[in-house]
Scaffold this active site. Sequence first.
Site, mmCIF file in Angstrom:
data_model
loop_
_atom_site.group_PDB
_atom_site.id
_atom_site.type_symbol
_atom_site.label_atom_id
_atom_site.label_comp_id
_atom_site.label_asym_id
_atom_site.label_seq_id
_atom_site.Cartn_x
_atom_site.Cartn_y
_atom_site.Cartn_z
ATOM 1 C CG HIS A 1 -0.349 -0.076 2.418
ATOM 2 N ND1 HIS A 1 0.353 -0.902 3.311
ATOM 3 C CD2 HIS A 1 -0.100 1.387 3.514
ATOM 4 C CE1 HIS A 1 1.051 -0.269 4.149
ATOM 5 N NE2 HIS A 1 0.540 0.709 4.506
HETATM 6 N N1 UDP Z 1 -3.225 -6.332 8.668
HETATM 7 C C1 UDP Z 1 -4.419 -6.754 9.023
HETATM 8 N N2 UDP Z 1 -5.081 -7.108 7.954
HETATM 9 C C2 UDP Z 1 -4.645 -6.907 6.609
HETATM 10 C C3 UDP Z 1 -3.418 -6.467 6.494
HETATM 11 C C4 UDP Z 1 -2.664 -6.005 7.667
HETATM 12 O O1 UDP Z 1 -5.049 -6.985 10.056
HETATM 13 O O2 UDP Z 1 -5.545 -7.129 5.505
HETATM 14 C C5 UDP Z 1 -2.756 -5.802 10.009
HETATM 15 C C6 UDP Z 1 -1.052 -6.282 9.962
HETATM 16 O O3 UDP Z 1 -1.189 -7.405 10.937
HETATM 17 C C7 UDP Z 1 -0.417 -5.107 10.638
HETATM 18 C C8 UDP Z 1 -1.109 -4.033 10.163
HETATM 19 O O4 UDP Z 1 -2.335 -4.266 9.790
HETATM 20 O O5 UDP Z 1 -0.581 -5.311 12.028
HETATM 21 C C9 UDP Z 1 -0.289 -3.202 9.484
HETATM 22 O O6 UDP Z 1 -0.830 -2.080 8.817
HETATM 23 P P1 UDP Z 1 -0.484 -1.441 7.419
HETATM 24 O O7 UDP Z 1 0.623 -2.455 6.739
HETATM 25 O O8 UDP Z 1 -1.597 -1.106 6.798
HETATM 26 O O9 UDP Z 1 0.308 -0.432 8.200
HETATM 27 P P2 UDP Z 1 1.949 0.161 8.464
HETATM 28 O O10 UDP Z 1 2.516 -0.713 9.340
HETATM 29 O O11 UDP Z 1 2.668 -0.007 7.146
HETATM 30 O O12 UDP Z 1 1.799 1.408 8.882
#
Ligand code: UDP
Length: 363
Positions: free
Chosen positions: A207
């Site tokens: 993303h």
């Molecule tokens: N996650 C989830 N469902 C999904 C994709 C990710 O529950 O379909 C969880 C994942 O386990 C992690 C969190 O969302 O804990 C990460 O979020 P994301 O990747 O959106 O954000 P970032 O960490 O990159 O800011």
Amino acid sequence: MKRIISVVGARPNFIKIAPVHRAFQKYGKSIEHKICHTGQHFDEKMSKIFFDELLMPKPDFYLGLGGGSHAVQTAKIMMEFEKILIEEKPDLVIVPGDVNSTLAASIVAVKLHIPVAHVESGLRSFDRRMPEEINRILTDEISDYLFVTEKSGLENLEHEGVSKNKVYFVGNVMIDSLIHFMPVIDKSNVLEELKLRKGEYILSTFHRPSNVDTKKDLQELIKAINMIASLEKLVFPVHPRTRNNMINFGLFDNINENVILLDPIGYIEFLSLTKNAKLVITDSGGIQEETTFLGIQCITVRDSTERPVTSEIGTNHIIGTDLDKVVASAKHILDGNIKVGRLPDLWDGKAAERIAELIYKSI
Ligand code: UDP
């Protein structure tokens, strides 16, 4: 009684604040902890399911922000959150992570002379084209309590001249959630539902704007995903930003049949899929940490990471955005060339308890 408001806006924030909320309950009436949801992520699959699964109470305040550009989001949160702070006059505002809600809420709070605690402080990718990096730097600069997850955070803050008195190495609240919900995660039957077998599939999420925001980048990424999926079945829960771009660029039908395309899935199912995967390929921040904790190989399709401990001692491989290299690395790992990781210090499920205790003693 000390009154605290935590501000959450996006999926990873909910996962980080859930254990903090739980930890405050131990202090009974001495601490009142309220949750403000900005609405940065607002739909059922990116928001409500996390509150339900992580057993969080309904937010006390909901700003209903919705989408918009960075400036629009930040400005709207500031305008709405200021009203809440003027009315509530809390003793502390807690902001987790690195999203626009994190920065917007901190600015409003410090200008009203309300102390700010930043959970997941000190992380730096040193890539200022990432909006998250700007949010991290500025939030740390104006926060009063900086709660750090890994040693690099301590070094970065020291290097930036932040006073040691404000910095606390507490561990990782995201890992607190993972440890707390492990018994529930282990009961999930998502593998059966998707007809997958343990250790025989790849899990992928994308993303970051640098990977999905232009047609060329997304087209190349999908080509690489298809190539990797021809080696091993690949599960791809698609973030709304990525899905919209796939649709707008006319790329949605380019995915081959070895890829199981899903909507974003809930926390419990996602962690069950992570724990049982042969390999995870992602550009997420939090997933680099979860795979390191679970000892699962992770390819990070980014040129940098703000979480270097996951690659230095964990199971994370920072491969960059050259997709030929990503495909080659996936092959290499699927052939059995794996990294044996170990756990970073203080990723023990107790970070939120440390935070709650420090706050209880200090405010
Ligand atoms: N996650 C989830 N469902 C999904 C994709 C990710 O529950 O379909 C969880 C994942 O386990 C992690 C969190 O969302 O804990 C990460 O979020 P994301 O990747 O959106 O954000 P970032 O960490 O990159 O800011």
